[in-house]
Design a protein around this motif. Sequence first.
Motif, PDB file in Angstrom:
ATOM      1  N   LEU A   1      10.356   2.235 -12.395  1.00 13.71           N
ATOM      2  CA  LEU A   1       9.816   2.255 -11.035  1.00 13.71           C
ATOM      3  C   LEU A   1       8.454   2.939 -11.036  1.00 13.71           C
ATOM      4  CD1 LEU A   1      10.426   1.714  -7.980  1.00 13.71           C
ATOM      5  CD2 LEU A   1      11.223   4.079  -7.886  1.00 13.71           C
ATOM      6  N   ARG A   2       7.489   2.302 -10.409  1.00 15.37           N
ATOM      7  CA  ARG A   2       6.168   2.893 -10.305  1.00 15.37           C
ATOM      8  C   ARG A   2       5.723   2.873  -8.849  1.00 15.37           C
ATOM      9  NH1 ARG A   2       6.808   5.773 -13.632  1.00 15.37           N
ATOM     10  NH2 ARG A   2       6.081   5.762 -15.780  1.00 15.37           N
ATOM     11  N   PRO A   3       5.048   3.929  -8.401  1.00  9.59           N
ATOM     12  CA  PRO A   3       4.615   3.989  -7.008  1.00  9.59           C
ATOM     13  C   PRO A   3       3.520   2.970  -6.708  1.00  9.59           C
ATOM     14  CG  PRO A   3       3.754   5.847  -8.245  1.00  9.59           C
ATOM     15  CD  PRO A   3       4.703   5.143  -9.150  1.00  9.59           C
ATOM     16  N   PRO A   4       3.283   2.708  -5.426  1.00 12.99           N
ATOM     17  CA  PRO A   4       2.274   1.708  -5.051  1.00 12.99           C
ATOM     18  C   PRO A   4       0.858   2.185  -5.358  1.00 12.99           C
ATOM     19  CG  PRO A   4       3.079   2.873  -3.113  1.00 12.99           C
ATOM     20  CD  PRO A   4       3.943   3.313  -4.256  1.00 12.99           C
TER      21      PRO A   4
ATOM     22  N   PHE B   1       8.923   6.548   1.253  1.00 14.25           N
ATOM     23  CA  PHE B   1       8.607   7.968   1.093  1.00 14.25           C
ATOM     24  C   PHE B   1       9.866   8.825   1.030  1.00 14.25           C
ATOM     25  CE2 PHE B   1       8.157  12.033   3.383  1.00 14.25           C
ATOM     26  CZ  PHE B   1       7.329  12.710   2.500  1.00 14.25           C
ATOM     27  N   GLY B   2      10.821   8.581   1.893  1.00 17.30           N
ATOM     28  CA  GLY B   2      12.017   9.414   1.927  1.00 17.30           C
ATOM     29  C   GLY B   2      12.753   9.420   0.607  1.00 17.30           C
TER      30      GLY B   2
ATOM     31  N   TRP C   1       4.749   8.669  -3.534  1.00 21.58           N
ATOM     32  CA  TRP C   1       4.795   8.029  -2.210  1.00 21.58           C
ATOM     33  C   TRP C   1       4.316   8.980  -1.111  1.00 21.58           C
ATOM     34  CZ3 TRP C   1       7.702   6.311  -6.172  1.00 21.58           C
ATOM     35  CH2 TRP C   1       7.873   4.931  -6.321  1.00 21.58           C
ATOM     36  N   HIS C   2       3.516   9.961  -1.459  1.00 26.17           N
ATOM     37  CA  HIS C   2       3.100  10.955  -0.472  1.00 26.17           C
ATOM     38  C   HIS C   2       1.933  10.457   0.382  1.00 26.17           C
ATOM     39  CE1 HIS C   2       5.687  14.404  -1.469  1.00 26.17           C
ATOM     40  NE2 HIS C   2       5.869  13.686  -2.559  1.00 26.17           N
ATOM     41  N   GLY C   3       1.757  11.114   1.537  1.00 26.37           N
ATOM     42  CA  GLY C   3       0.846  10.600   2.553  1.00 26.37           C
ATOM     43  C   GLY C   3      -0.622  10.802   2.257  1.00 26.37           C
TER      44      GLY C   3
END
Length: 526
Positions: free
Chosen positions: A196-199, A255-256, A270-272
């Motif tokens: 899994l890789r973040p966007p 994010f959660g 996935w942070h803002g």
Amino acid sequence: MTRVDDARVLRLVLGDQLSDSLAGLTDLEATRDVVLMAEVRDEATYVRHHKQKIALTFGAMRAHANRLAAQGVTVRYVRIDDPDNTHSIIGELHRALTNGAYARVVITEPGEVRLAEAFAAFAATAGLPVEIREDRRFICSHARFRRWAADKRELRMEYFYREMRRETGLLMDGAEPAGGRWNFDAENRKKLTRGLRPPTRLRTAPSATTQGAIADVARLFPDHFGDLDDFGWPTTVEEAEAALETFLARILPAFGDWQDAMAHGEPWMWHGLVSTAINMGLLDPLDVCRRAEAVYRAGAAPLNAVEGFIRQILGWREFVRGVYWLKTPEYGRMNFLDADRTLPWFFWSGETDMACVADVVSATRANAYAHHIQRLMITGNLAMMLGVHPDAVDDWYMTVYADAYEWVEMPNTRGMATFADGGIVGSKPYAASGAYIQRMSDYCGGCRYDVKGKSGDGACPFNRLYWGFLERNRPRLRHNARLAMPYRTLDGFGEAKRAALLAEAEAARLALGAAPISGADEGLGR
């Protein structure tokens, strides 16, 4: 001498007050008043801020000054390279007043106590009326927080957060919380899934104005920590809005699930990435929360993601600000665990065989950023178990992060990261062994240290430190209800094994460079 206009006002705007709704500008007369903004060395060097923090501040200040000027406002803007710059905010206030052209001064209260004290002293000696207005850009006022805290034996964010939810109506269905629960944190601790890789994240290309600020910082602050090459922070309202919209539309839904996960080479996850913009005033915190709630109400993001995000702003951000103003200056002197070691050099250099620490420090140097679990459970956890003096930890966090201001950083450092406040902010010290890092990241697989090892040079340092930390602090922590289980385990080890654990932890502390503080240790590790 310039003639005094009986109504002309000098209005000060600081580098973290870049909001059109600023209290000090609400009654601005654009054709009469003057806004003072100043880039000064005192604010860039009271801690040696990360180069990107300084460039972000100067770039955003210059853009805001241009925005005001486009609205017809007269701005007295003092650049860092102005030969007449006094290099202090108070000095620039006095310099602006030398021609006697103003009837009064209006200041919006600063975020930090040191500046509040300086402004109070200035007001007492300025020789003309000085009005210091409360900063109303926060969701919870000082008075409101004091009322909430007044009858509390312990200050716990969770209960404050519930009151803020009721008062704002955020994520409320009538009198009840949406989904029937106040907090979905238990669902927000998924460990990283293999593959899994973040966007891909939207990073803001520096404008010509920001590029000028970056060049000035590179020239004038060459020895400060950090790199400038990958600067990508928003410096205008428009850029901040674009970053927020991207997060809400593309990233918030997951994010959660993954907010606590960590991965090598993935600083954003996935942070803002909106904390810098909120803390500087480019985004309004309540508006950000309402827009996140709208995503949930539209069915575009699950409740656990949106509640977790809103809790960080409405709950945690407002809570630590309240604690800071309620407890400072005493808070900044707290050292409940009597920590007395220097900060190891690898916190600055990243030169360590601990894969997790090396990655976090490297990313922090490159980006002036690390997410909350990296801050708390990697660098904070390690500093606490090493026994690093909280002054040195305060200095480090304030130096290295672009979103760091004393009101937000000090309660996080002395409360959560090091437990130096003895439980005002957190109910227990967040000490953890290598097992936690292995569960929540992919760091351990490529690390020289054995995450299963308990002792010796090849064992994970977090493991070597953990039990010794608890034993060393037994007199202070033994009766903490949330530590009852590990202390029962320690009690079962017997006296000889506990002594061995203390010796193992001390060997690890010395091997990692956390030496006892001496009179020669100026800067406590810097």
